[in-house]
Design a protein around this motif. Structure first.
Motif, mmCIF file in Angstrom:
data_model
loop_
_atom_site.group_PDB
_atom_site.id
_atom_site.type_symbol
_atom_site.label_atom_id
_atom_site.label_comp_id
_atom_site.label_asym_id
_atom_site.label_seq_id
_atom_site.Cartn_x
_atom_site.Cartn_y
_atom_site.Cartn_z
ATOM 1 N N ILE A 25 -2.937 -0.820 -72.127
ATOM 2 C CA ILE A 25 -3.653 -1.712 -72.460
ATOM 3 C C ILE A 25 -5.212 -1.505 -72.040
ATOM 4 O O ILE A 25 -5.379 -1.603 -70.849
ATOM 5 C CB ILE A 25 -2.935 -3.100 -72.019
ATOM 6 C CG1 ILE A 25 -1.434 -3.334 -72.755
ATOM 7 C CG2 ILE A 25 -3.780 -4.203 -72.568
ATOM 8 C CD1 ILE A 25 -1.037 -4.712 -72.061
ATOM 9 N N LEU A 26 -5.924 -1.790 -72.835
ATOM 10 C CA LEU A 26 -7.194 -1.516 -72.570
ATOM 11 C C LEU A 26 -8.081 -2.928 -73.127
ATOM 12 O O LEU A 26 -7.866 -3.630 -73.740
ATOM 13 C CB LEU A 26 -8.098 -0.478 -73.532
ATOM 14 C CG LEU A 26 -7.359 0.934 -73.393
ATOM 15 C CD1 LEU A 26 -7.814 1.757 -74.141
ATOM 16 C CD2 LEU A 26 -7.408 1.432 -71.969
ATOM 17 N N GLU A 27 -9.152 -3.098 -72.313
ATOM 18 C CA GLU A 27 -10.187 -4.385 -72.408
ATOM 19 C C GLU A 27 -11.203 -4.041 -73.437
ATOM 20 O O GLU A 27 -11.853 -3.031 -73.070
ATOM 21 C CB GLU A 27 -10.508 -4.828 -71.131
ATOM 22 C CG GLU A 27 -11.402 -5.882 -71.427
ATOM 23 C CD GLU A 27 -11.677 -6.747 -69.985
ATOM 24 O OE1 GLU A 27 -12.697 -7.560 -70.109
ATOM 25 O OE2 GLU A 27 -11.668 -6.049 -68.888
ATOM 26 N N SER A 28 -11.296 -4.832 -74.451
ATOM 27 C CA SER A 28 -12.351 -4.638 -75.457
ATOM 28 C C SER A 28 -13.781 -4.585 -74.775
ATOM 29 O O SER A 28 -14.070 -5.465 -74.033
ATOM 30 C CB SER A 28 -12.024 -5.539 -76.277
ATOM 31 O OG SER A 28 -13.303 -5.443 -77.173
ATOM 32 N N LYS A 71 -3.084 -0.477 -76.758
ATOM 33 C CA LYS A 71 -3.581 -1.765 -77.225
ATOM 34 C C LYS A 71 -4.822 -2.105 -76.722
ATOM 35 O O LYS A 71 -5.220 -1.764 -75.707
ATOM 36 C CB LYS A 71 -2.412 -2.647 -76.859
ATOM 37 C CG LYS A 71 -2.694 -4.138 -77.393
ATOM 38 C CD LYS A 71 -1.959 -5.161 -76.939
ATOM 39 C CE LYS A 71 -0.500 -4.960 -77.440
ATOM 40 N NZ LYS A 71 0.391 -6.076 -77.323
ATOM 41 N N ILE A 72 -5.676 -2.393 -77.736
ATOM 42 C CA ILE A 72 -6.931 -2.860 -77.182
ATOM 43 C C ILE A 72 -6.980 -4.276 -77.252
ATOM 44 O O ILE A 72 -6.773 -5.281 -78.269
ATOM 45 C CB ILE A 72 -8.197 -2.307 -77.934
ATOM 46 C CG1 ILE A 72 -8.290 -0.834 -77.751
ATOM 47 C CG2 ILE A 72 -9.630 -2.854 -77.418
ATOM 48 C CD1 ILE A 72 -9.445 -0.241 -78.560
ATOM 49 N N LYS A 73 -7.046 -5.118 -76.143
ATOM 50 C CA LYS A 73 -7.045 -6.593 -76.078
ATOM 51 C C LYS A 73 -8.523 -7.136 -75.674
ATOM 52 O O LYS A 73 -9.042 -6.631 -74.946
ATOM 53 C CB LYS A 73 -5.932 -6.815 -74.882
ATOM 54 C CG LYS A 73 -5.372 -8.293 -75.112
ATOM 55 C CD LYS A 73 -4.132 -8.249 -74.036
ATOM 56 C CE LYS A 73 -3.271 -9.396 -74.116
ATOM 57 N NZ LYS A 73 -2.136 -9.641 -73.183
ATOM 58 N N VAL A 74 -8.638 -8.413 -76.405
ATOM 59 C CA VAL A 74 -9.810 -9.209 -75.786
ATOM 60 C C VAL A 74 -9.265 -10.038 -74.773
ATOM 61 O O VAL A 74 -8.540 -11.092 -74.898
ATOM 62 C CB VAL A 74 -10.329 -9.989 -77.253
ATOM 63 C CG1 VAL A 74 -11.551 -10.771 -76.887
ATOM 64 C CG2 VAL A 74 -10.631 -8.953 -78.594
ATOM 65 N N TYR A 75 -10.115 -10.075 -73.830
ATOM 66 C CA TYR A 75 -9.956 -11.227 -72.771
ATOM 67 C C TYR A 75 -11.005 -11.976 -72.809
ATOM 68 O O TYR A 75 -12.104 -11.910 -72.770
ATOM 69 C CB TYR A 75 -9.998 -10.377 -71.395
ATOM 70 C CG TYR A 75 -8.710 -9.656 -71.166
ATOM 71 C CD1 TYR A 75 -7.591 -10.058 -70.568
ATOM 72 C CD2 TYR A 75 -8.585 -8.242 -71.315
ATOM 73 C CE1 TYR A 75 -6.517 -9.504 -70.371
ATOM 74 C CE2 TYR A 75 -7.395 -7.401 -71.363
ATOM 75 C CZ TYR A 75 -6.437 -8.009 -70.703
ATOM 76 O OH TYR A 75 -5.367 -7.182 -70.617
ATOM 77 N N ARG A 76 -10.812 -13.337 -73.115
ATOM 78 C CA ARG A 76 -11.556 -14.550 -73.093
ATOM 79 C C ARG A 76 -11.936 -14.856 -71.481
ATOM 80 O O ARG A 76 -10.806 -14.792 -70.615
ATOM 81 C CB ARG A 76 -10.970 -15.597 -73.861
ATOM 82 C CG ARG A 76 -10.509 -15.274 -75.122
ATOM 83 C CD ARG A 76 -11.617 -15.555 -76.335
ATOM 84 N NE ARG A 76 -10.705 -15.319 -77.697
ATOM 85 C CZ ARG A 76 -11.127 -14.168 -78.370
ATOM 86 N NH1 ARG A 76 -12.188 -13.495 -77.968
ATOM 87 N NH2 ARG A 76 -10.581 -13.927 -79.458
ATOM 88 N N GLN A 98 -12.551 -7.850 -82.545
ATOM 89 C CA GLN A 98 -12.697 -9.410 -82.355
ATOM 90 C C GLN A 98 -11.234 -9.849 -82.094
ATOM 91 O O GLN A 98 -11.250 -10.713 -81.527
ATOM 92 C CB GLN A 98 -13.008 -9.559 -83.863
ATOM 93 C CG GLN A 98 -14.453 -9.239 -84.329
ATOM 94 C CD GLN A 98 -15.393 -9.682 -83.315
ATOM 95 O OE1 GLN A 98 -15.512 -10.795 -82.712
ATOM 96 N NE2 GLN A 98 -16.417 -8.769 -82.992
ATOM 97 N N ASP A 99 -10.346 -9.107 -82.216
ATOM 98 C CA ASP A 99 -8.978 -9.504 -82.185
ATOM 99 C C ASP A 99 -8.134 -8.354 -81.439
ATOM 100 O O ASP A 99 -8.716 -7.180 -81.556
ATOM 101 C CB ASP A 99 -8.338 -9.969 -83.532
ATOM 102 C CG ASP A 99 -6.954 -11.105 -83.219
ATOM 103 O OD1 ASP A 99 -6.743 -11.251 -82.174
ATOM 104 O OD2 ASP A 99 -6.375 -11.385 -84.081
ATOM 105 N N GLU A 100 -7.000 -8.542 -81.066
ATOM 106 C CA GLU A 100 -6.188 -7.541 -80.468
ATOM 107 C C GLU A 100 -5.721 -6.546 -81.587
ATOM 108 O O GLU A 100 -5.146 -6.801 -82.559
ATOM 109 C CB GLU A 100 -4.684 -8.279 -79.966
ATOM 110 C CG GLU A 100 -3.941 -7.536 -79.157
ATOM 111 C CD GLU A 100 -2.806 -8.050 -78.792
ATOM 112 O OE1 GLU A 100 -1.509 -8.071 -79.008
ATOM 113 O OE2 GLU A 100 -2.961 -8.878 -77.720
#
Length: 162
Positions: free
Chosen positions: A38-41, A119-124, A94-96
């Motif tokens: 899992i990678l952070e956008s 998976k590239i995930k957006v962390y808010r 913009q989204d996972e």
């Protein structure tokens, strides 16, 4: 232990098959690439690649593939053992999303291609509100503080409307 003959043949077959697998693995070059699943956008991250016992000059390429674009993260040619870690910036999304992480090793007599999903995930940013005591009586003044932290637990440098 009703059938020792069957157990002995089963054991010999398992040893023979594992010997064949080990023999094939040792015969050619071996490589390994490690990356988080899992990678952070938009974040800086790294992957590590190793190549062992190349018997010829090999070209290793590592690519992150999506429907929109392909990003080559590494493309190098080696004729001896190596280990390297490479930093790269994860694409902004913009989204996972799930993308393909492709490792290709190519030589005159050796070729291997592995495709894995990341998976590239957006962390808010997360906002925390803390009060000075857990319970208040009617009429007491409530003291509180608010902090917003990013995914690395660093304060976010932005203004928030009250």
């Amino acid at each position: 232990m009703g059938r020792p003959g069957i157990q002995m043949w089963t054991w010999k077959l398992c040893v023979f098959l594992s010997w064949m697998c080990v023999g094939q693995a040792v015969a050619g070059p071996q490589y390994m690439v490690a990356i988080p699943a899992i990678l952070e956008s938009g974040a800086e991250t790294k992957f590590c690649a190793s190549l062992l016992e190349p018997n010829e000059t090999l070209e290793m390429s590592v690519t992150l593939m999506s429907k929109e674009a392909n990003t080559t993260l590494m493309k190098k040619t080696y004729c001896q053992d190596f280990h390297t870690c490479t930093e790269f910036k994860v694409p902004l999304v913009q989204d996972e999303v799930v993308q393909n992480f492709v490792v290709e090793v190519r030589g005159d007599t050796f070729y291997s291609k592995e495709v894995r999903k990341v998976k590239i995930k957006v962390y808010r940013a997360m906002t925390f509100i803390q009060t000075d005591k857990p319970i208040y009586l009617p009429g007491q003044t409530v003291q509180f503080r608010v902090i917003t932290l990013d995914s690395q637990l660093r304060p976010v440098n932005q203004l928030v409307s009250v």
